[in-house]
Write a protein that holds these residues in place. Structure first.
Motif, PDB file in Angstrom:
ATOM      1  N   MET A   1       0.818  -1.218   0.000  1.00  0.00           N
ATOM      2  CA  MET A   1       0.000   0.000   0.000  1.00  0.00           C
ATOM      3  C   MET A   1       0.847   1.262   0.000  1.00  0.00           C
ATOM      4  N   MET A   2       1.955   1.237   0.743  1.00  0.00           N
ATOM      5  CA  MET A   2       2.741   2.447   0.941  1.00  0.00           C
ATOM      6  C   MET A   2       3.917   2.576  -0.018  1.00  0.00           C
ATOM      7  N   GLY A   3       4.137   1.552  -0.832  1.00  0.00           N
ATOM      8  CA  GLY A   3       5.242   1.618  -1.771  1.00  0.00           C
ATOM      9  C   GLY A   3       6.588   1.359  -1.132  1.00  0.00           C
ATOM     10  N   VAL A   4       6.602   0.583  -0.044  1.00  0.00           N
ATOM     11  CA  VAL A   4       7.859   0.246   0.628  1.00  0.00           C
ATOM     12  C   VAL A   4       8.542  -0.893  -0.139  1.00  0.00           C
ATOM     13  N   PRO A   5       9.772  -0.735  -0.539  1.00  0.00           N
ATOM     14  CA  PRO A   5      10.471  -1.830  -1.234  1.00  0.00           C
ATOM     15  C   PRO A   5      10.511  -3.084  -0.358  1.00  0.00           C
ATOM     16  N   THR A   6      10.426  -4.241  -0.987  1.00  0.00           N
ATOM     17  CA  THR A   6      10.420  -5.504  -0.249  1.00  0.00           C
ATOM     18  C   THR A   6      11.622  -5.626   0.673  1.00  0.00           C
ATOM     19  N   SER A   7      12.760  -5.130   0.224  1.00  0.00           N
ATOM     20  CA  SER A   7      13.994  -5.255   1.009  1.00  0.00           C
ATOM     21  C   SER A   7      13.960  -4.441   2.301  1.00  0.00           C
ATOM     22  N   ARG A   8      13.041  -3.458   2.405  1.00  0.00           N
ATOM     23  CA  ARG A   8      13.002  -2.596   3.581  1.00  0.00           C
ATOM     24  C   ARG A   8      11.900  -2.973   4.563  1.00  0.00           C
ATOM     25  N   ARG A   9      11.048  -3.942   4.218  1.00  0.00           N
ATOM     26  CA  ARG A   9       9.868  -4.215   5.041  1.00  0.00           C
ATOM     27  C   ARG A   9      10.216  -4.832   6.387  1.00  0.00           C
ATOM     28  N   GLU A  10      11.209  -5.702   6.414  1.00  0.00           N
ATOM     29  CA  GLU A  10      11.593  -6.303   7.695  1.00  0.00           C
ATOM     30  C   GLU A  10      12.149  -5.250   8.645  1.00  0.00           C
ATOM     31  N   GLY A  11      12.801  -4.250   8.100  1.00  0.00           N
ATOM     32  CA  GLY A  11      13.304  -3.169   8.935  1.00  0.00           C
ATOM     33  C   GLY A  11      12.180  -2.415   9.604  1.00  0.00           C
ATOM     34  N   PHE A  12      11.109  -2.143   8.860  1.00  0.00           N
ATOM     35  CA  PHE A  12       9.944  -1.501   9.450  1.00  0.00           C
ATOM     36  C   PHE A  12       9.345  -2.381  10.534  1.00  0.00           C
ATOM     37  N   ARG A  13       9.270  -3.674  10.268  1.00  0.00           N
ATOM     38  CA  ARG A  13       8.640  -4.581  11.219  1.00  0.00           C
ATOM     39  C   ARG A  13       9.326  -4.535  12.573  1.00  0.00           C
ATOM     40  N   SER A  14      10.639  -4.675  12.607  1.00  0.00           N
ATOM     41  CA  SER A  14      11.345  -4.749  13.879  1.00  0.00           C
ATOM     42  C   SER A  14      11.233  -3.442  14.649  1.00  0.00           C
ATOM     43  N   LEU A  15      11.216  -2.310  13.945  1.00  0.00           N
ATOM     44  CA  LEU A  15      11.136  -1.021  14.621  1.00  0.00           C
ATOM     45  C   LEU A  15       9.726  -0.742  15.143  1.00  0.00           C
ATOM     46  N   VAL A  16       8.702  -1.159  14.404  1.00  0.00           N
ATOM     47  CA  VAL A  16       7.335  -0.987  14.901  1.00  0.00           C
ATOM     48  C   VAL A  16       7.096  -1.882  16.114  1.00  0.00           C
ATOM     49  N   ASP A  17       7.704  -3.062  16.128  1.00  0.00           N
ATOM     50  CA  ASP A  17       7.625  -3.909  17.324  1.00  0.00           C
ATOM     51  C   ASP A  17       8.114  -3.137  18.549  1.00  0.00           C
ATOM     52  N   GLY A  18       9.158  -2.336  18.363  1.00  0.00           N
ATOM     53  CA  GLY A  18       9.700  -1.563  19.474  1.00  0.00           C
ATOM     54  C   GLY A  18       8.754  -0.494  19.982  1.00  0.00           C
ATOM     55  N   VAL A  19       7.900   0.035  19.115  1.00  0.00           N
ATOM     56  CA  VAL A  19       6.932   1.056  19.528  1.00  0.00           C
ATOM     57  C   VAL A  19       5.942   0.481  20.542  1.00  0.00           C
ATOM     58  N   PHE A  20       5.607  -0.803  20.394  1.00  0.00           N
ATOM     59  CA  PHE A  20       4.624  -1.440  21.267  1.00  0.00           C
ATOM     60  C   PHE A  20       5.256  -2.140  22.473  1.00  0.00           C
ATOM     61  N   ASP A  21       6.566  -2.235  22.508  1.00  0.00           N
ATOM     62  CA  ASP A  21       7.259  -2.932  23.599  1.00  0.00           C
ATOM     63  C   ASP A  21       7.400  -1.991  24.792  1.00  0.00           C
ATOM     64  N   THR A  22       6.587  -2.200  25.830  1.00  0.00           N
ATOM     65  CA  THR A  22       6.603  -1.297  26.982  1.00  0.00           C
ATOM     66  C   THR A  22       7.616  -1.718  28.037  1.00  0.00           C
ATOM     67  N   THR A  23       8.527  -2.617  27.673  1.00  0.00           N
ATOM     68  CA  THR A  23       9.618  -2.961  28.593  1.00  0.00           C
ATOM     69  C   THR A  23      10.905  -2.232  28.213  1.00  0.00           C
ATOM     70  N   LEU A  24      10.891  -1.469  27.113  1.00  0.00           N
ATOM     71  CA  LEU A  24      12.085  -0.723  26.717  1.00  0.00           C
ATOM     72  C   LEU A  24      12.325   0.436  27.679  1.00  0.00           C
ATOM     73  N   THR A  25      13.594   0.764  27.869  1.00  0.00           N
ATOM     74  CA  THR A  25      13.926   1.956  28.637  1.00  0.00           C
ATOM     75  C   THR A  25      13.654   3.192  27.773  1.00  0.00           C
ATOM     76  N   SER A  26      13.687   4.364  28.399  1.00  0.00           N
ATOM     77  CA  SER A  26      13.473   5.598  27.652  1.00  0.00           C
ATOM     78  C   SER A  26      14.523   5.758  26.555  1.00  0.00           C
ATOM     79  N   ASP A  27      15.773   5.466  26.870  1.00  0.00           N
ATOM     80  CA  ASP A  27      16.841   5.596  25.879  1.00  0.00           C
ATOM     81  C   ASP A  27      16.642   4.620  24.721  1.00  0.00           C
ATOM     82  N   GLN A  28      16.240   3.386  25.038  1.00  0.00           N
ATOM     83  CA  GLN A  28      16.009   2.391  23.992  1.00  0.00           C
ATOM     84  C   GLN A  28      14.837   2.799  23.094  1.00  0.00           C
ATOM     85  N   ALA A  29      13.769   3.303  23.709  1.00  0.00           N
ATOM     86  CA  ALA A  29      12.604   3.742  22.944  1.00  0.00           C
ATOM     87  C   ALA A  29      12.961   4.919  22.042  1.00  0.00           C
ATOM     88  N   THR A  30      13.765   5.846  22.552  1.00  0.00           N
ATOM     89  CA  THR A  30      14.185   7.006  21.756  1.00  0.00           C
ATOM     90  C   THR A  30      15.036   6.576  20.567  1.00  0.00           C
TER      91      THR A  30
END
Length: 407
Positions: free
Chosen positions: A156-185
């Motif tokens: 939908m967004m025109g993200v190249p296939t090679s970049r999709r896994e990168g988005f996945r791991s970073l969005v996982d971090g947005v929902f991970d409420t065990t990260l420290t403030s520095d890790q979340a930043t």
């Protein structure tokens, strides 16, 4: 703020969210909680919650309406949830303008056009699963629930296939409420870097994708999204459309495999896949608590307490969905034949999720194809061994091991 008792400290790991939600409901329509160090009112009563979500006395704009914004956000792991600049955090005319600009990307026509794409993606993922030998344990969250929405969003967004896994791991971090403030930043910085690269690529080579559409869309007065609004809107689309869909697929499959009587209703034609989707959204919504809203005036509670002007409010959707005042004594029961499956899983009022029709399409298509292709699908572990995601926001499992066929 009325604080006769210390706040209930919400478990950042979400280890036993049902017990926690029962505790919250036991304290009345709303109760003061500690959300990773930030005080807020958890609202679990569905009537009060819907009233607050639709009334003008509650805002999502932290900068304008949360007096504790500067002091709280600096070192808060959930800062990104309240500091983004998109319609998720906008109020009043700002929200209406942003919603007008984004809505065309989720029009009925565009969603209908995605149906064959969704069906093809699901079929391809199931083809890969079918190649596994009989008796092989497969993690459906990793092999099906995860790759489907990230592939669809990438399309939908025109993200190249090679970049999709990168988005996945970073969005996982947005929902991970065990990260420290520095890790979340640090996670947010990397995610914004990917978004900036995507915007630059689509500006250089526009296409028939959502990113190009959002770049080009103009409001009635000719205005477009600002750079901050554009990147944060893309972040919203990725976050809302990815993790939530993963969780609903996960929870729907788990619920059916642990409730064979409900699967029998489906196979006997007493219910359909849309019933499964709606009951899953009610019974195990993808998001347990959604940060944050802010009181624009004093809000009296039924028990005489008051949510004071400027106080933060936590929409506790999962606790509200199972409130016995709404769904009676069977509120905790997964029942796809339930006549009324009303829920707040997609929010309510002016902030109701624009992507709800697409999410429903993805989940229903996945479930129908999965259980048709693998009629002997079973869990490979005791349900009590399924581990929840380490999050007070996201509601899913760390893994969903299954047997596609008998050994």
């Amino acid at each position: 703020m009325n604080r006769p008792n210390p706040p209930i400290v919400l478990d950042p790991t979400g280890a036993d969210h049902h017990a926690e939600h029962r505790l919250l409901r036991a304290h009345g329509a709303a109760v003061l909680v500690d959300v990773l160090g930030v005080p807020a009112w958890s609202v679990t009563d569905p009537l009060l919650l819907r009233k607050l979500l639709t009334g003008p006395d509650v805002s999502k704009d932290a900068r304008r309406h949360w007096p504790a914004y500067d002091a709280s956000v600096a070192a808060w792991p959930l800062a990104l949830w309240v500091a983004v600049n998109n319609m998720f955090t906008a109020y009043g005319a700002d929200h209406a303008r942003l919603r007008r600009l984004v809505a065309p990307a989720f029009s009925a026509r565009r969603v209908a056009a995605l149906r064959p794409v969704v069906e093809s993606l699901v079929t391809g993922l199931l083809d890969d699963l079918a190649a596994e030998p009989p008796g092989e344990i497969v993690d459906l969250r990793e092999r099906l629930a995860h790759p489907l929405p990230i592939a669809l969003i990438g399309h939908m967004m025109g993200v190249p296939t090679s970049r999709r896994e990168g988005f996945r791991s970073l969005v996982d971090g947005v929902f991970d409420t065990t990260l420290t403030s520095d890790q979340a930043t640090a996670n947010a910085v990397r995610l914004y870097g990917l978004l900036d690269d995507l915007i630059a690529a689509r500006r250089a080579e526009p296409g028939d994708d959502m990113t190009s559409l959002l770049i080009a869309t103009r409001d009635e007065d000719g205005s477009t999204l600002t750079e901050a609004e554009l990147r944060d809107t893309l972040l919203l689309v990725i976050s809302a459309g990815y993790e939530t869909t993963v969780n609903v697929i996960d929870q729907a499959v788990t619920s059916l495999l642990t409730h064979p009587d409900q699967l029998a209703h489906l196979r006997a034609g007493r219910s359909d896949w849309h019933d499964v989707v709606e009951e899953t959204l009610r019974h195990e919504p993808a998001v347990k608590h959604l940060p944050l809203r802010y009181a624009l005036t004093d809000i009296p509670l039924p028990d005489g307490r008051t949510i004071a002007r400027g106080d933060a409010i936590l929409a506790s959707y999962a606790a509200a969905n199972r409130h016995p005042d709404w769904h009676g004594p069977t509120a905790d029961t997964f029942d796809i034949t339930r006549p009324t499956k009303d829920h707040l899983a997609f929010g309510h009022g002016i902030h109701f999720c624009l992507g709800a029709p697409l999410a429903r399409l993805e989940v229903a298509t996945t479930l129908e194809q999965l259980f048709t292709r693998f009629p002997r699908l079973t869990l490979a572990v005791d349900p009590r061994d399924l581990r929840p995601l380490p999050s007070l926001i996201s509601n899913g499992h760390q893994a969903l091991p299954v047997l596609l066929r008998a050994r």
